[in-house]
Design a protein around this motif. Structure first.
Motif, mmCIF file in Angstrom:
data_model
loop_
_atom_site.group_PDB
_atom_site.id
_atom_site.type_symbol
_atom_site.label_atom_id
_atom_site.label_comp_id
_atom_site.label_asym_id
_atom_site.label_seq_id
_atom_site.Cartn_x
_atom_site.Cartn_y
_atom_site.Cartn_z
ATOM 1 N N MET A 83 0.663 -1.166 0.124
ATOM 2 C CA MET A 83 -0.079 0.066 0.063
ATOM 3 C C MET A 83 1.037 1.138 0.087
ATOM 4 N N ASN A 84 0.892 1.902 -1.165
ATOM 5 C CA ASN A 84 1.594 3.212 -1.164
ATOM 6 C C ASN A 84 0.547 4.424 -1.278
ATOM 7 N N SER A 85 1.141 5.521 -1.103
ATOM 8 C CA SER A 85 0.526 6.746 -1.044
ATOM 9 C C SER A 85 -0.825 6.907 0.023
ATOM 10 N N LEU A 86 -0.563 6.221 1.110
ATOM 11 C CA LEU A 86 -1.756 5.939 1.900
ATOM 12 C C LEU A 86 -2.624 7.328 2.037
ATOM 13 N N LYS A 87 -3.762 7.165 2.395
ATOM 14 C CA LYS A 87 -4.605 8.332 2.536
ATOM 15 C C LYS A 87 -5.336 8.094 3.976
ATOM 16 N N PRO A 88 -5.684 9.173 4.654
ATOM 17 C CA PRO A 88 -6.614 8.876 5.918
ATOM 18 C C PRO A 88 -7.781 7.970 5.706
ATOM 19 N N GLU A 89 -8.397 8.177 4.488
ATOM 20 C CA GLU A 89 -9.610 7.373 4.061
ATOM 21 C C GLU A 89 -9.320 5.674 4.008
ATOM 22 N N ASP A 90 -8.016 5.634 4.050
ATOM 23 C CA ASP A 90 -7.640 4.057 3.948
ATOM 24 C C ASP A 90 -7.710 3.584 5.182
ATOM 25 N N THR A 91 -7.888 4.141 6.375
ATOM 26 C CA THR A 91 -8.034 3.771 7.736
ATOM 27 C C THR A 91 -8.938 2.839 7.976
ATOM 28 N N ALA A 92 -8.513 1.396 8.247
ATOM 29 C CA ALA A 92 -9.476 0.456 8.537
ATOM 30 C C ALA A 92 -8.977 -0.771 8.995
ATOM 31 N N VAL A 93 -9.723 -1.939 9.399
ATOM 32 C CA VAL A 93 -9.126 -3.034 9.414
ATOM 33 C C VAL A 93 -9.150 -3.768 8.282
ATOM 34 N N TYR A 94 -7.894 -4.480 8.144
ATOM 35 C CA TYR A 94 -7.830 -5.014 6.645
ATOM 36 C C TYR A 94 -7.812 -6.511 6.897
ATOM 37 N N TYR A 95 -8.608 -7.254 6.028
ATOM 38 C CA TYR A 95 -8.708 -8.910 6.255
ATOM 39 C C TYR A 95 -8.204 -9.371 4.956
ATOM 40 N N CYS A 96 -7.699 -10.515 5.094
ATOM 41 C CA CYS A 96 -7.395 -11.385 4.033
ATOM 42 C C CYS A 96 -8.350 -12.425 3.958
ATOM 43 N N ALA A 97 -8.765 -13.063 3.000
ATOM 44 C CA ALA A 97 -9.790 -14.019 2.710
ATOM 45 C C ALA A 97 -9.233 -14.985 1.535
ATOM 46 N N ALA A 98 -9.918 -16.106 1.588
ATOM 47 C CA ALA A 98 -9.709 -17.283 0.504
ATOM 48 C C ALA A 98 -10.895 -17.975 0.158
ATOM 49 N N THR A 99 -10.923 -18.189 -1.010
ATOM 50 C CA THR A 99 -12.020 -18.936 -1.712
ATOM 51 C C THR A 99 -11.517 -20.062 -2.490
ATOM 52 N N TYR A 100 -12.008 -21.312 -2.455
ATOM 53 C CA TYR A 100 -11.499 -22.425 -2.982
ATOM 54 C C TYR A 100 -11.920 -22.251 -4.696
ATOM 55 N N SER A 101 -10.863 -21.956 -5.613
ATOM 56 C CA SER A 101 -10.831 -21.657 -6.870
ATOM 57 C C SER A 101 -9.789 -22.432 -7.742
ATOM 58 N N PRO A 102 -10.021 -23.690 -8.016
ATOM 59 C CA PRO A 102 -8.867 -24.388 -8.488
ATOM 60 C C PRO A 102 -9.026 -24.388 -9.916
ATOM 61 N N TRP A 103 -9.673 -23.768 -10.820
ATOM 62 C CA TRP A 103 -9.988 -23.778 -12.255
ATOM 63 C C TRP A 103 -8.809 -23.074 -12.790
ATOM 64 N N VAL A 104 -8.364 -23.274 -13.980
ATOM 65 C CA VAL A 104 -7.456 -22.518 -14.847
ATOM 66 C C VAL A 104 -7.794 -21.034 -14.800
ATOM 67 N N SER A 105 -9.133 -21.009 -15.465
ATOM 68 C CA SER A 105 -9.569 -19.815 -15.930
ATOM 69 C C SER A 105 -10.481 -19.191 -14.761
ATOM 70 N N ALA A 106 -10.057 -19.262 -13.660
ATOM 71 C CA ALA A 106 -10.859 -18.947 -12.460
ATOM 72 C C ALA A 106 -11.340 -17.355 -12.455
ATOM 73 N N ALA A 107 -12.707 -17.025 -11.914
ATOM 74 C CA ALA A 107 -13.311 -15.608 -11.822
ATOM 75 C C ALA A 107 -12.451 -15.010 -10.806
ATOM 76 N N LEU A 108 -12.325 -13.650 -10.981
ATOM 77 C CA LEU A 108 -11.788 -12.726 -9.978
ATOM 78 C C LEU A 108 -13.144 -12.449 -9.081
ATOM 79 N N VAL A 109 -13.044 -12.857 -7.729
ATOM 80 C CA VAL A 109 -14.066 -12.836 -6.724
ATOM 81 C C VAL A 109 -14.050 -11.381 -5.959
ATOM 82 N N THR A 110 -15.069 -10.630 -5.980
ATOM 83 C CA THR A 110 -14.695 -9.342 -5.592
ATOM 84 C C THR A 110 -15.855 -8.777 -4.549
ATOM 85 N N THR A 111 -16.574 -9.859 -4.247
ATOM 86 C CA THR A 111 -17.625 -9.855 -3.004
ATOM 87 C C THR A 111 -17.231 -10.550 -1.863
ATOM 88 N N ALA A 112 -17.649 -9.904 -0.707
ATOM 89 C CA ALA A 112 -17.270 -10.813 0.503
ATOM 90 C C ALA A 112 -17.821 -12.250 0.607
#
Length: 128
Positions: A83-112
């Motif tokens: 994370m570069n050029s951080l702004k005050p609005e970046d203040t938050a708790v940051y979470y790492c998440a994983a989803t089982y996605s074994p396919w070669v052409s896996a989609a990008l999952v952007t929802t929690a």
């Protein structure tokens, strides 16, 4: 089953940088898509960045595009968020998440809701 532990959060001045890391335990790390989300006080959890199982594709929220970079090391079972050029609005708790996605052409999952496994979170505070 995947267990995730984030690290690297802290206090930084606006314009500064932080690197978050997420270490995963469990089997077949390379079969999981990985994402970073954040939740500011009084707000809903929001998508920040995602990377596919191979690391070949990434996506970012508009608010962080050009400032944040997600990467993964499948040999070390880690995913990072630079994370570069951080702004005050970046203040938050940051979470790492994983989803089982074994396919070669896996989609990008952007929802929690698309993620099964979550870390405990790491706090990032950006002062003005």
């Amino acid at each position: 089953q995947v267990q995730l532990v984030e690290s690297g959060g802290g206090l930084v001045q606006a314009g500064g940088s932080l690197r978050l890391s997420c270490a995963a335990s469990g089997r077949a790390f390379s079969l999981y898509g990985l994402g970073w989300f954040r939740q500011a006080p009084g707000k809903e959890r929001e998508f920040v960045a995602v990377i596919t199982n191979s690391g070949g594709s990434t996506a970012y929220a508009e608010s962080v595009k050009g400032r944040f970079t997600i990467s993964r090391d499948n040999a070390k079972n880690t995913v990072s968020l630079q994370m570069n050029s951080l702004k005050p609005e970046d203040t938050a708790v940051y979470y790492c998440a994983a989803t089982y996605s074994p396919w070669v052409s896996a989609a990008l999952v952007t929802t929690a809701a698309g993620y099964n496994y979550w870390g405990q979170g790491t706090l990032v505070t950006v002062s003005s």
